[in-house]
Scaffold this motif. Structure first.
Motif, PDB file in Angstrom:
ATOM      1  N   PHE A 545       0.812  -1.218   0.000  1.00 49.47           N
ATOM      2  CA  PHE A 545       0.000   0.000   0.000  1.00 49.47           C
ATOM      3  C   PHE A 545       0.849   1.273   0.000  1.00 49.47           C
ATOM      4  CE2 PHE A 545      -2.722  -3.202   2.091  1.00 49.47           C
ATOM      5  CZ  PHE A 545      -3.856  -3.103   1.300  1.00 49.47           C
ATOM      6  N   GLY A 546       2.165   1.133   0.035  1.00 54.24           N
ATOM      7  CA  GLY A 546       3.033   2.302   0.094  1.00 54.24           C
ATOM      8  C   GLY A 546       3.015   2.995   1.443  1.00 54.24           C
ATOM      9  N   LEU A 547       2.772   2.235   2.503  1.00 54.32           N
ATOM     10  CA  LEU A 547       2.707   2.797   3.859  1.00 54.32           C
ATOM     11  C   LEU A 547       4.021   2.548   4.598  1.00 54.32           C
ATOM     12  CD1 LEU A 547      -0.893   1.546   4.715  1.00 54.32           C
ATOM     13  CD2 LEU A 547      -0.231   3.865   4.022  1.00 54.32           C
ATOM     14  N   TYR A 554      -2.810   4.306  11.988  1.00 49.00           N
ATOM     15  CA  TYR A 554      -4.195   4.533  12.408  1.00 49.00           C
ATOM     16  C   TYR A 554      -5.093   4.409  11.181  1.00 49.00           C
ATOM     17  CZ  TYR A 554      -2.464   6.598  16.816  1.00 49.00           C
ATOM     18  OH  TYR A 554      -1.866   6.824  18.037  1.00 49.00           O
ATOM     19  N   LEU A 555      -5.995   3.440  11.200  1.00 45.81           N
ATOM     20  CA  LEU A 555      -6.918   3.242  10.083  1.00 45.81           C
ATOM     21  C   LEU A 555      -8.224   3.981  10.366  1.00 45.81           C
ATOM     22  CD1 LEU A 555      -7.633   1.857   7.403  1.00 45.81           C
ATOM     23  CD2 LEU A 555      -8.387  -0.138   8.722  1.00 45.81           C
ATOM     24  N   SER A 556      -8.578   4.888   9.483  1.00 47.88           N
ATOM     25  CA  SER A 556      -9.852   5.606   9.574  1.00 47.88           C
ATOM     26  C   SER A 556     -10.486   5.538   8.191  1.00 47.88           C
ATOM     27  CB  SER A 556      -9.625   7.058  10.006  1.00 47.88           C
ATOM     28  OG  SER A 556     -10.858   7.684  10.300  1.00 47.88           O
ATOM     29  N   GLN A 577       1.064  14.284  19.467  1.00 50.10           N
ATOM     30  CA  GLN A 577       1.546  13.452  20.569  1.00 50.10           C
ATOM     31  C   GLN A 577       2.261  12.183  20.088  1.00 50.10           C
ATOM     32  OE1 GLN A 577      -1.190  12.814  23.906  1.00 50.10           O
ATOM     33  NE2 GLN A 577      -2.603  14.308  23.002  1.00 50.10           N
ATOM     34  N   VAL A 578       1.933  11.734  18.855  1.00 45.49           N
ATOM     35  CA  VAL A 578       2.500  10.495  18.324  1.00 45.49           C
ATOM     36  C   VAL A 578       3.246  10.834  17.033  1.00 45.49           C
ATOM     37  CG1 VAL A 578       2.025   8.098  17.660  1.00 45.49           C
ATOM     38  CG2 VAL A 578       0.491   9.272  19.257  1.00 45.49           C
ATOM     39  N   PRO A 579       4.527  11.201  17.117  1.00 45.52           N
ATOM     40  CA  PRO A 579       5.266  11.646  15.925  1.00 45.52           C
ATOM     41  C   PRO A 579       5.323  10.609  14.815  1.00 45.52           C
ATOM     42  CG  PRO A 579       6.470  12.183  17.938  1.00 45.52           C
ATOM     43  CD  PRO A 579       5.334  11.294  18.343  1.00 45.52           C
ATOM     44  N   GLN A 580       5.236   9.320  15.171  1.00 48.87           N
ATOM     45  CA  GLN A 580       5.320   8.266  14.162  1.00 48.87           C
ATOM     46  C   GLN A 580       3.960   7.922  13.547  1.00 48.87           C
ATOM     47  OE1 GLN A 580       8.705   8.476  13.686  1.00 48.87           O
ATOM     48  NE2 GLN A 580       8.438   6.317  13.114  1.00 48.87           N
ATOM     49  N   ALA A 581       2.942   8.699  13.889  1.00 48.05           N
ATOM     50  CA  ALA A 581       1.586   8.387  13.426  1.00 48.05           C
ATOM     51  C   ALA A 581       1.464   8.507  11.914  1.00 48.05           C
ATOM     52  CB  ALA A 581       0.579   9.311  14.103  1.00 48.05           C
ATOM     53  N   GLN A 582       0.700   7.589  11.328  1.00 52.00           N
ATOM     54  CA  GLN A 582       0.285   7.698   9.929  1.00 52.00           C
ATOM     55  C   GLN A 582      -1.188   7.305   9.856  1.00 52.00           C
ATOM     56  OE1 GLN A 582       2.302   5.259   6.942  1.00 52.00           O
ATOM     57  NE2 GLN A 582       2.001   6.857   5.415  1.00 52.00           N
ATOM     58  N   PHE A 583      -2.002   8.242   9.361  1.00 54.47           N
ATOM     59  CA  PHE A 583      -3.451   8.043   9.287  1.00 54.47           C
ATOM     60  C   PHE A 583      -3.826   7.610   7.873  1.00 54.47           C
ATOM     61  CE2 PHE A 583      -2.510  11.321  12.408  1.00 54.47           C
ATOM     62  CZ  PHE A 583      -3.146  10.825  13.540  1.00 54.47           C
ATOM     63  N   CYS A 616      -0.678  11.784   6.701  1.00 48.40           N
ATOM     64  CA  CYS A 616      -1.930  11.258   6.141  1.00 48.40           C
ATOM     65  C   CYS A 616      -1.712  10.607   4.778  1.00 48.40           C
ATOM     66  CB  CYS A 616      -2.961  12.384   5.997  1.00 48.40           C
ATOM     67  SG  CYS A 616      -3.390  13.175   7.569  1.00 48.40           S
ATOM     68  N   ALA A 617      -2.322   9.447   4.602  1.00 47.80           N
ATOM     69  CA  ALA A 617      -2.327   8.759   3.310  1.00 47.80           C
ATOM     70  C   ALA A 617      -3.778   8.490   2.930  1.00 47.80           C
ATOM     71  CB  ALA A 617      -1.553   7.452   3.399  1.00 47.80           C
ATOM     72  N   ILE A 618      -4.168   8.997   1.773  1.00 53.39           N
ATOM     73  CA  ILE A 618      -5.524   8.740   1.265  1.00 53.39           C
ATOM     74  C   ILE A 618      -5.393   7.743   0.127  1.00 53.39           C
ATOM     75  CG2 ILE A 618      -7.626   9.746   0.329  1.00 53.39           C
ATOM     76  CD1 ILE A 618      -6.867  12.391   1.551  1.00 53.39           C
TER      77      ILE A 618
END
Length: 743
Positions: A545-547, A554-556, A577-583, A616-618
């Motif tokens: 998925f290129g993530l 985080y899956l939304s 708060q979570v620098p490594q986050a990817q939504f 963010c990844a759409i």
């Protein structure tokens, strides 16, 4: 001894099975018994043609023609043989003889066209292709051959080439390929081009772009079409839809107002000018503005209909029913507020027209006494009895039904069927596939209504009302003594003919009764017997998925119109708060809507001094197994606020994914909350936005706690899936309502 007819039948059957040598023997045996049957000689000649034995084919077909010289098929087959023998003039003569005997044998025109193209006699080829096209206008091969003939002809025929090539691709469903020749055609128009041809190209080019979800480009095409053909209402209808789908709501409303002036008797345009809403909002203020506008517009629309509609006129009723019934208030329900008042007003307006149009389908129905019929007859109606969210959620009601005491009827009202449809069929005593039409057809409503009433149901359950326009119309009728609706679309119908709303005790707030015109029925737990998805083919990795491999993922994944702008900041607050986050989000089918959502995220993250592309990844819309793979590789599932995930939450839990949710005031914002409550997992249920951010951040920063939550979810699966407690309660409700109707 076999007669020649039997041998002939055996020969044709063997040829169909491609047993050519055996077929040849049977044909020859038949001819020994009856040598004067031209059909046998002709079929044997065609068999030799198929086997590549062209000289034998010629001799055999010549024999058929000696017996029956006035049969077109014999001449056509001889022409095919002459072509293979490279006797072109003889082939042409044979095909021309064919046409003299049977002017409707399209294959002969195509064969002549093919020969003339190879001889660069394009006028003659095109003439034959045009006749074939006239005989069979929907044949994609004819269109393709015609377009190619024009393309090979001199430059002055390029426009016609583009015209027919475009239609060839369109008929094949190759919409992307059709665009270039259509656009080339429109860019090269001359006064000599017929207006009808130009109109057709505008229509089909716009449709190609809509199929490819290029709504913005489609709107530009329809705007040009409206300018050139202002008296064609279809172009206005398509323009309004394309503008709305591309996020140009104000322009869509203006276009509807213009159309309403041009066509004052078309209620569809009057409805659109008052009730069109954005698919995606820019701000919470915009929600308030459009809601107020909707309320005012609904009042004006009701006044317009009441002042103009003549319920005693069949023609007037038809116009207003088709106009009002062609759409639902779908996007109103995603504003996150109580829509009871609006739903009741609109449903009553629709009900008045439906009662006048179908008085016999409004008459009260009596429940059959037990002595007449041993089983209670329950019907389920839906346009979603396939692998769609509603069908997936509610199949368990049928699959686990008590067939000794209940007789199950299913009415599948969508054209599409798949393996999930077959599950509905297998779970029904009677399964009726009655596919809806694209446009509202009053005769179709009559036929389906009569069929359901003829089946003498005791209880009819609509699995969804509010998504498909036809379902709103059917819910306005009285088709069974007791009529219910489920939370397949979790908003009240407002209809006076729907008696009960079948909901979930865990999903409903304490004051839930105030949100429905129907009597609210709270079934135990989450109210459905849901089977977990098959995860065996959910095998994709983050790299697929290129993530980022090192991200806290985080899956939304809700459809984008579920996201209200006042909650965008939450993602940025978690990322802070979570620098490594990817939504991870999923695109809308309209690229323009997806871009608007992306811009909203950019603004929200900028307020926190962050850049949304860093977090963010759409992703494009996914197939089901790919989507399940996303759940498998994610760390946390983030629920939406105003409209919660139902099926998505159940699938996330199947993948042991921690779900963060914050229940709201309406039932449709409490699906994930109910799922977690049934699991006994309250750790990730937030009381407010601040707590939601806190829980989501902790899950991202504390992998040990996250793993503990995941393991607890896995251990609690048996509490959630295939829970038949609700089915037993549902059937108890059916029995009580059945008895109440008897007395």
């Amino acid at each position: 001894m076999e007669n020649w007819q039997t041998l002939y039948q055996e020969a044709t059957a063997l040829e169909k099975q491609n047993s050519l040598t055996a077929a040849e023997q049977k044909y020859q045996q038949a001819l020994q018994l009856e040598p004067k049957q031209a059909e046998i000689w002709s079929d044997l000649g065609h068999l030799y043609y198929r086997m590549g034995r062209h000289q034998e084919a010629f001799s055999t077909l010549s024999q058929a023609l000696e017996i029956s010289r006035f049969t077109a098929l014999h001449h056509y087959r001889l022409g095919m043989v002459f072509e293979q023998l490279q006797q072109t003039e003889s082939a042409i003569q044979a095909y021309e003889n064919t046409i003299k005997l049977d002017a409707n044998l399209v294959e002969a025109y195509l064969a002549l066209g093919r020969i003339f193209v190879t001889r660069s006699q394009f006028d003659a080829a095109i003439s034959n292709y045009l006749i074939a096209h006239d005989r069979n206008p929907r044949d994609v091969k004819i269109l393709s051959d015609l377009g190619q003939a024009y393309e090979l002809q001199a430059n002055e025929s390029e426009l016609r080439s583009d015209f027919y090539l475009g239609f060839s691709y369109y008929r094949q469903g190759n919409y992307a390929a059709a665009i270039a020749p259509y656009e080339k055609f429109l860019a090269s128009l001359t006064p000599a081009i017929a207006s009808e041809a130009i109109e057709r190209v505008y229509r089909y080019l716009g449709d190609c772009l809509q199929h490819l979800n290029q709504s913005q480009r489609a709107a530009e095409i329809y705007q040009a079409a409206v300018k050139q053909y202002p008296q064609k209402p279809d172009f206005h209808i398509n323009l309004i839809a394309a503008l709305r789908n591309s996020g140009q709501t104000r322009t869509a409303i203006a276009a509807a107002a213009t159309a309403a002036q041009l066509f004052p008797d078309m209620v569809l345009f009057e409805r659109d000018r008052h009730l069109v809403l954005p698919i995606l909002y820019e701000s919470s203020t915009e929600i308030s503005t459009y809601r107020q506008q909707f309320n005012q517009g609904l009042a004006q629309l009701i006044q317009y209909v009441q002042s103009r509609a003549d319920v005693n006129s069949a023609e007037s009723r038809a116009v207003f029913l088709k106009g009002l019934g062609s759409q639902t208030n779908f996007y109103l329900h995603y504003q996150g507020q109580n829509d009871l008042e609006q739903q009741v007003q609109f449903a009553q307006l629709l009900h008045q027209l439906m009662a006048a149009q179908y008085p016999e389908l409004m008459q009260p129905l009596a429940t059959k006494k037990p002595s007449v019929r041993q089983k209670i007859r329950v019907g389920y109606a839906s346009a979603c009895m396939w692998k769609q969210t509603v069908g997936v959620l509610f199949l368990g009601w049928l699959r686990h039904s008590d067939r000794q005491n209940f007789e199950i009827y299913s009415y599948h009202l969508h054209p599409h069927s798949d393996e999930h449809t077959e599950n509905f069929r297998a779970s029904s005593d009677v399964f009726r596939h009655l596919p809806v039409k694209e446009a509202i057809e009053l005769d179709y409503i009559q036929a389906v209504g009569e069929q359901i009433r003829k089946d003498e149901l005791d209880i009819l359950v609509f699995l969804d009302v509010g998504m498909h326009p036809y379902m709103s119309l059917f819910s306005s009728l009285r088709l069974a003594p007791v009529q219910c609706v489920t939370w397949g679309h979790p908003v009240t119908t407002g209809s006076p003919t729907i008696d009960y709303f079948l909901s979930s005790e865990l999903m409903e707030p304490e004051d839930g009764d105030k949100h429905y015109s129907e009597e609210l029925v709270r079934l135990p737990n989450i109210s459905i017997a849901y089977s977990p998805p098959d995860l065996s083919e959910a095998t994709k990795t983050r790299a697929d998925f290129g993530l980022r491999e090192d991200a806290v993922l985080y899956l939304s994944c809700q459809t984008l119109f579920k996201y209200l702008p006042q909650y965008d900041y939450i993602f940025a607050a978690i990322a802070q708060q979570v620098p490594q986050a990817q939504f991870v989000f999923i695109s809308h089918k309209s690229a323009a809507i997806t871009e608007k959502f992306s811009q909203r995220l950019e603004r929200a993250f900028a307020q926190y001094g962050l850049k949304s592309p860093d977090y963010c990844a759409i992703l494009p819309r996914q197939g089901h197994n790919s989507y399940l793979s996303l759940n498998g590789i994610a760390d946390v599932f983030l629920d939406t606020f105003s409209w919660s995930g139902g099926n998505t939450a159940l699938e996330a839990i199947a993948c042991h994914l921690p779900v963060v949710t914050c229940p709201g005031k309406m039932m449709r914002s409490r699906h994930s909350y109910a799922v977690l409550k049934q699991l006994g997992m309250t750790e990730a249920i937030a009381a407010n936005e601040a707590e939601y951010i806190q829980i989501a951040a902790r899950l991202g920063l504390d992998p040990k706690w996250r793993h503990q939550i995941s393991q607890k979810i896995k251990a609690a699966h048996s509490r959630l899936y295939d829970d038949i407690t609700c089915v037993k309660a549902l059937e108890n409700f059916y029995q009580k309502s059945f008895i109440n109707k008897l007395f």
